[in-house]
Design a protein around this motif. Structure first.
Motif, mmCIF file in Angstrom:
data_model
loop_
_atom_site.group_PDB
_atom_site.id
_atom_site.type_symbol
_atom_site.label_atom_id
_atom_site.label_comp_id
_atom_site.label_asym_id
_atom_site.label_seq_id
_atom_site.Cartn_x
_atom_site.Cartn_y
_atom_site.Cartn_z
ATOM 1 N N ARG A 172 46.965 29.054 27.860
ATOM 2 C CA ARG A 172 47.987 28.004 28.343
ATOM 3 C C ARG A 172 47.723 28.044 30.236
ATOM 4 O O ARG A 172 47.437 26.702 30.740
ATOM 5 C CB ARG A 172 49.094 28.450 28.061
ATOM 6 N N TRP A 173 47.283 29.213 31.066
ATOM 7 C CA TRP A 173 47.623 29.329 32.290
ATOM 8 C C TRP A 173 46.409 30.726 32.626
ATOM 9 O O TRP A 173 46.348 31.624 32.221
ATOM 10 C CB TRP A 173 48.735 29.506 32.936
ATOM 11 N N ALA A 174 45.661 30.050 33.516
ATOM 12 C CA ALA A 174 44.338 30.983 34.500
ATOM 13 C C ALA A 174 45.653 32.541 34.873
ATOM 14 O O ALA A 174 46.056 31.751 36.090
ATOM 15 C CB ALA A 174 43.265 30.652 35.031
ATOM 16 N N MET A 175 45.101 34.038 35.233
ATOM 17 C CA MET A 175 46.170 34.158 35.636
ATOM 18 C C MET A 175 44.898 35.871 35.936
ATOM 19 O O MET A 175 45.445 36.523 35.943
ATOM 20 C CB MET A 175 46.918 34.918 34.623
ATOM 21 N N PRO A 176 44.143 35.197 36.958
ATOM 22 C CA PRO A 176 43.107 36.830 37.212
ATOM 23 C C PRO A 176 44.047 37.467 38.030
ATOM 24 O O PRO A 176 43.871 39.079 38.035
ATOM 25 C CB PRO A 176 42.283 35.801 37.703
ATOM 26 N N TRP A 177 44.667 37.410 38.538
ATOM 27 C CA TRP A 177 45.723 38.131 39.395
ATOM 28 C C TRP A 177 46.894 39.139 38.418
ATOM 29 O O TRP A 177 46.900 40.017 39.083
ATOM 30 C CB TRP A 177 46.973 37.435 39.979
ATOM 31 N N ILE A 178 46.500 39.251 36.920
ATOM 32 C CA ILE A 178 47.000 39.754 35.960
ATOM 33 C C ILE A 178 46.144 41.370 36.059
ATOM 34 O O ILE A 178 46.348 42.511 35.530
ATOM 35 C CB ILE A 178 47.500 39.523 34.934
ATOM 36 N N LEU A 179 45.151 40.817 36.655
ATOM 37 C CA LEU A 179 43.942 42.441 36.515
ATOM 38 C C LEU A 179 43.671 43.280 37.520
ATOM 39 O O LEU A 179 44.351 44.862 36.640
ATOM 40 C CB LEU A 179 42.499 41.627 36.781
ATOM 41 N N PRO A 180 44.406 42.909 38.681
ATOM 42 C CA PRO A 180 44.759 44.529 39.919
ATOM 43 C C PRO A 180 46.391 44.863 38.951
ATOM 44 O O PRO A 180 46.581 46.672 39.171
ATOM 45 C CB PRO A 180 44.735 44.165 40.930
ATOM 46 N N VAL A 181 47.677 43.796 38.777
ATOM 47 C CA VAL A 181 48.571 44.668 38.557
ATOM 48 C C VAL A 181 48.791 45.301 37.163
ATOM 49 O O VAL A 181 49.283 46.168 37.436
ATOM 50 C CB VAL A 181 49.524 43.170 38.209
ATOM 51 N N SER A 182 48.021 44.816 36.472
ATOM 52 C CA SER A 182 48.375 45.858 34.523
ATOM 53 C C SER A 182 47.309 46.634 34.893
ATOM 54 O O SER A 182 47.943 47.806 34.575
ATOM 55 C CB SER A 182 47.461 45.021 33.985
ATOM 56 N N THR A 183 46.344 46.829 35.732
ATOM 57 C CA THR A 183 45.869 48.071 35.666
ATOM 58 C C THR A 183 46.236 49.348 36.537
ATOM 59 O O THR A 183 46.429 50.395 35.896
ATOM 60 C CB THR A 183 44.883 48.155 36.898
ATOM 61 N N VAL A 184 46.845 49.187 37.446
ATOM 62 C CA VAL A 184 47.961 50.032 38.045
ATOM 63 C C VAL A 184 49.493 50.748 37.433
ATOM 64 O O VAL A 184 49.841 51.513 37.311
ATOM 65 C CB VAL A 184 49.629 49.198 39.195
#
Length: 408
Positions: free
Chosen positions: A66-78
């Motif tokens: 539904r929405w592109a969320m590339p910002w979630i990559l660094p957040v989820s990694t941490v």
């Protein structure tokens, strides 16, 4: 940034996330040694990492569609690293489950979006997706070495040091996200629309094959360290070696899978790999002595040849929902099998570990049977992403093929 560099950075970032899935299994012998947990108790820890991840990944996949969320990559990694780092600090079993579950949610959030980004940056290349998957395999392989180096020397109290790969991985995501923004444009949704109909029936069959494969992989990951000590002796060192072989063989399998799919179709390659896995799992369970390690390696290769192929097949079966497809095929591959781990642990407590692991031989048989019914899909053509700039509409080519909007 070139496609090769983007995929390389994304692959290394993938390793920094999946190291925490491998870390859960790697910590099992230390939880047993320091806290006297039984088979069922350590299976519960694996379950905690798996159950929320299994539920959350399709949800994150739907959000990604539904929405592109590339910002979630660094957040989820941490988040994935922080949960594991905290899991060794408390002797409380409920808190350990909570922290491991938190790590599982971080891993779940990472995979659907990373699969979508990898598809965009790889432009549909099977080999590039194979290299992206290799990152996860290398992360798994590094987990027992990292845990042994940190925890074996100072005990579980040193577990906060395990957060370091997550911090590194979050930083490596940033240049990839900048490259993605340049590729898609600041006003676009972050990915191309596609032309093609969803084949939901084939995707369901593929997902079931992934589930059976996951049961084998997670079941072996959970208990292979303890089982190796019984089959070859050598204490925790033998267990660490067995787990490393199980994980590093996956890197070899993923690279081979992408290369083989360039020569034969993906369904055929996956079908033959599952046939190999049937014999390899049987050898792992029943053959003692040094040959045990050879069968573990063959099992790993057989399970991972179709790993990246599952992802691209799922995305081609569901061309309008690539985030969901990536979340199921990439993420659930290494998580949903944890739901079976408590059952394996309970049977092992009641009988023996060999008896509990023997049913795993059936799982690749079921995956092979399902792949016999699957068609090789035709990759859909991406439609260029569109962004509005003033009174003009700019079309940007984001895939390997171009089809103008509203035209043929």
């Amino acid at each position: 940034m070139s496609r090769t560099k983007s995929i390389t950075l994304l692959s290394v970032g993938h390793a920094c996330v999946d190291i925490y899935q491998g870390t859960v299994a790697s910590l099992v012998p230390f939880f047993v040694a320091e806290r006297a947990y039984g088979y069922a108790a350590v299976s519960g820890i694996v379950l905690a990492a798996s159950v929320l991840s299994s539920v959350a990944q399709p949800v994150f996949g739907l959000l990604t569609d539904r929405w592109a969320m590339p910002w979630i990559l660094p957040v989820s990694t941490v988040l994935g690293g922080l949960g594991i780092a905290l899991s060794g600090l408390s002797g409380s079993y409920p808190l350990t489950l909570l922290f491991v579950a938190m790590s599982g949610v971080g891993v779940a959030a990472y995979h659907p979006e990373s699969a979508r980004v990898a598809r965009l940056l790889s432009e549909g290349s099977h080999s590039a997706m194979g290299w992206f998957s290799v990152g996860g395999n290398l992360g798994f392989a590094a987990a027992p070495l990292m845990v042994t180096a940190v925890v074996a020397s100072g005990g579980l109290r040193l577990s906060p040091l395990l957060v370091l790969p997550a911090l590194a991985g979050s930083v490596l995501c940033l240049p990839v996200l900048r490259a993605l923004q340049k590729k898609t444009g600041p006003g676009s949704s972050g990915g191309p629309a596609v032309v093609g109909a969803d084949d939901k029936a084939s995707f369901v069959k593929l997902s079931l094959a992934v589930v059976f494969r996951s049961i084998v992989f997670v079941g072996l990951s959970t208990f292979i360290s303890l089982y190796a000590q019984q089959r070859v002796g050598g204490g925790t060192t033998a267990g660490t070696v067995a787990l490393f072989v199980l994980y590093i063989g996956g890197a070899m399998g993923s690279v081979a899978g992408g290369s083989l799919a360039n020569r034969w179709d993906r369904v055929t390659v996956a079908r033959w790999s599952y046939l190999l896995t049937i014999a390899a799992v049987a050898g792992t369970v029943f053959i003692p002595g040094p040959a045990f390690y050879a069968f573990v390696a063959l099992t790993s290769i057989g399970l991972y040849v179709p790993f990246s192929l599952h992802v691209t097949l799922g995305q081609d079966y569901l061309p309008t929902r690539v985030g969901t497809a990536g979340g199921v095929t990439l993420g659930l591959t290494v998580s949903i099998g944890g739901l079976a781990s408590p059952l394996i642990g309970s049977v092992a407590d009641a009988t023996s570990l060999r008896t509990a692991l023997a049913p795993l031989i059936l799982m690749p048989v079921l995956s092979w049977l399902l792949f016999r019914t699957l068609p090789e899909p035709t990759a859909p053509k991406p439609v260029p992403a569109v962004r509005q700039t003033g009174n003009d509409t700019d079309a940007e080519l984001t895939g390997s093929s171009f089809r103008p909007l509203g035209g043929s």
